[in-house]
Each structure stands twice: as structure tokens, then as C-alpha cells.
Write an enzyme that holds these catalytic residues in place. Structure first.
Site, PDB file in Angstrom:
ATOM      1  N   CYS A  85       0.833  -1.200   0.000  1.00 12.15           N
ATOM      2  CA  CYS A  85       0.000   0.000   0.000  1.00 12.15           C
ATOM      3  C   CYS A  85       0.873   1.258   0.000  1.00 12.15           C
ATOM      4  CB  CYS A  85      -0.971  -0.042   1.172  1.00 12.15           C
ATOM      5  SG  CYS A  85      -2.317   1.157   1.041  1.00 12.15           S
ATOM      6  N   HIS A 194      -3.429  -5.607   1.194  1.00 12.27           N
ATOM      7  CA  HIS A 194      -2.687  -5.832   2.439  1.00 12.27           C
ATOM      8  C   HIS A 194      -2.605  -7.314   2.814  1.00 12.27           C
ATOM      9  CE1 HIS A 194      -2.235  -1.667   4.053  1.00 12.27           C
ATOM     10  NE2 HIS A 194      -3.206  -1.433   3.175  1.00 12.27           N
ATOM     11  N   GLU A 196      -0.667  -8.620   4.971  1.00 14.52           N
ATOM     12  CA  GLU A 196      -0.434  -8.759   6.414  1.00 14.52           C
ATOM     13  C   GLU A 196      -1.729  -8.751   7.216  1.00 14.52           C
ATOM     14  OE1 GLU A 196      -0.585  -4.273   6.012  1.00 14.52           O
ATOM     15  OE2 GLU A 196      -0.366  -6.059   4.768  1.00 14.52           O
TER      16      GLU A 196
END
Length: 223
Positions: A85, A194, A196
């Protein structure tokens, strides 16, 4: 394996990236934007957020932080680097990846779980996936529309450097539905969604994102 995670003023997702590294089996090392030392890490994650409040344009100031001088040199020597991002924006601003991330079509912030197709498993961050595999990860950004000139786009296509695409039409208007790209040597990868935030079903829409972090550990081990 030691994986550095950088924190800039305005970074939001560094803690999540640290957790992903640890869950994948690596040792996470916190790096500060003003550092001039990567502290012996084997790979680097440039996480998401709003570094320096996205002033000037997203990632422009962070790309000139002292730590990024070290990241650029390390990447030039083959160290794996992942930009997520805002991290993707920073890598483009730092010249590690081509193109730019601009305001979403319609100027709306997009926050939703999305399906991505893995276009290339031949990078340091995607070796755990199969080309053509679909994964589900969240997207949350206001400046995630990937753009580049026609020659750059043609080169990315020809070299197999488009790493992720949105399965459905890109909600941000990204050119050719591009969600992530890689450097020429496949060691540097940037993506807007994302991973994560998708490392275990309890806290995310899937555990699909963990594959990026296990991939880099395997890549470093085999190097």
C-alpha cells in the site's frame, strides 16, 4: 531469517507486518525512518499507512528518508523488499519500481476484501503460490490506481513483472487491473492490497497473505 519492518511518521500497519513475519517463522526487526543502518536484516518490508500524512503526494517524503537510502542500495544488491500500500507508493517514489499510484477513480477511498490472481510465482515474495492461483486479501486505500506510460506497461507485461491482478474490475481504476508489480530481478515487489491483514482466518478474510512472508523466508534460505 531477519526481516526488517520500517516505521515512518504516519505508518499504521507496521505492527501487523511484524506479526506476519513472526507467524511465518522469521525474526522481525523494527527499523526507524531516520536509521542509516539496516541492522543486518535479510529482507525488508515497507508497510502501509499514511507516511508524513501523504503530504505532497503519497510516499514522496518517505522515499527520501535516510532509511530508504540504505534500502535502495540493499535492493540494488539483491535484497528482497516488499512494499505494501503506502509502501508500494514509497517504492515507486524511490525509483525501485516503475509507474505511480494515483487517486482512485471517482476519488473514493476503497476498503473491502478482494480476490487477487497471482500472475507470477517467480519472485522472492510469491514462490509459495502457483501462477493463476486466486487469493483473498483486503484493500484499503485512496491512492491505489496504478498508472504507467504505454512503454512501461508493455515491458512489465513482456517480462512477466505484473505479479498480482484484481480478479474483478479494479475498484480503484488501476490500469490493466494491476494490483502489484515486481522489479526486473523479481526481488522487489509492491502491491496495494494488504497481505499482512490476511494471515489467519481468525483476524482476516483468509490466511492467503501469509504466503508472501513464507515465500521470502524460503527465497533467502535458498539464495
Amino acid at each position: 531469517m531477519r526481516v526488517g519492518v520500517i516505521t515512518f511518521p504516519g505508518t499504521l500497519d507496521d505492527v501487523d507486518a511484524v506479526r506476519a513475519v513472526r507467524l511465518a517463522g522469521g525474526e522481525a526487526v523494527n527499523l526507524w525512518h531516520a536509521d542509516r543502518d539496516l541492522h543486518g536484516v535479510d529482507a525488508v518490508v515497507v508497510p502501509g499507512g499514511f507516511s508524513y500524512g501523504d503530504y505532497l503526494r503519497a510516499g514522496a517524503i518517505a522515499a527520501r528518508a535516510p532509511i530508504m537510502d540504505e534500502v535502495v542500495v540493499a535492493a540494488d544488491h539483491g535484497m528482497p523488499v516488499l512494499g505494501i500500500c503506502n509502501g508500494f507508493q514509497i517504492l515507486c517514489e524511490a525509483g525501485l519500481l516503475p509507474g505511480a499510484l494515483t487517486r482512485n477513480v471517482g476519488l473514493h477511498f476503497v476498503c473491502r476484501d478482494l480476490r487477487l490472481r497471482v500472475e507470477s510465482s517467480a519472485t522472492a515474495w510469491t514462490g509459495a503460490f502457483a501462477a493463476g492461483q486466486e487469493i483473498v486479501v483486503p484493500l484499503k486505500s485512496g491512492e491505489g490506481r496504478y498508472v504507467a506510460d504505454a512503454a512501461t506497461l508493455a515491458q512489465l507485461e513482456a517480462d512477466g513483472r505484473i505479479v498480482f491482478r484484481y480478479v474483478d474490475a479494479a475498484p480503484n481504476g488501476s490500469t490493466s487491473d494491476i494490483a502489484g508489480i515486481a522489479s526486473a530481478n523479481g526481488r522487489v515487489v509492491g502491491l496495494m492490497p494488504h497481505p499482512e491483514h490476511a494471515i489467519e482466518p481468525l483476524t482476516g478474510p483468509s490466511a492467503d497473505g501469509l504466503g508472501l512472508f513464507t515465500s521470502v523466508l524460503a527465497a533467502v534460505m535458498s539464495a
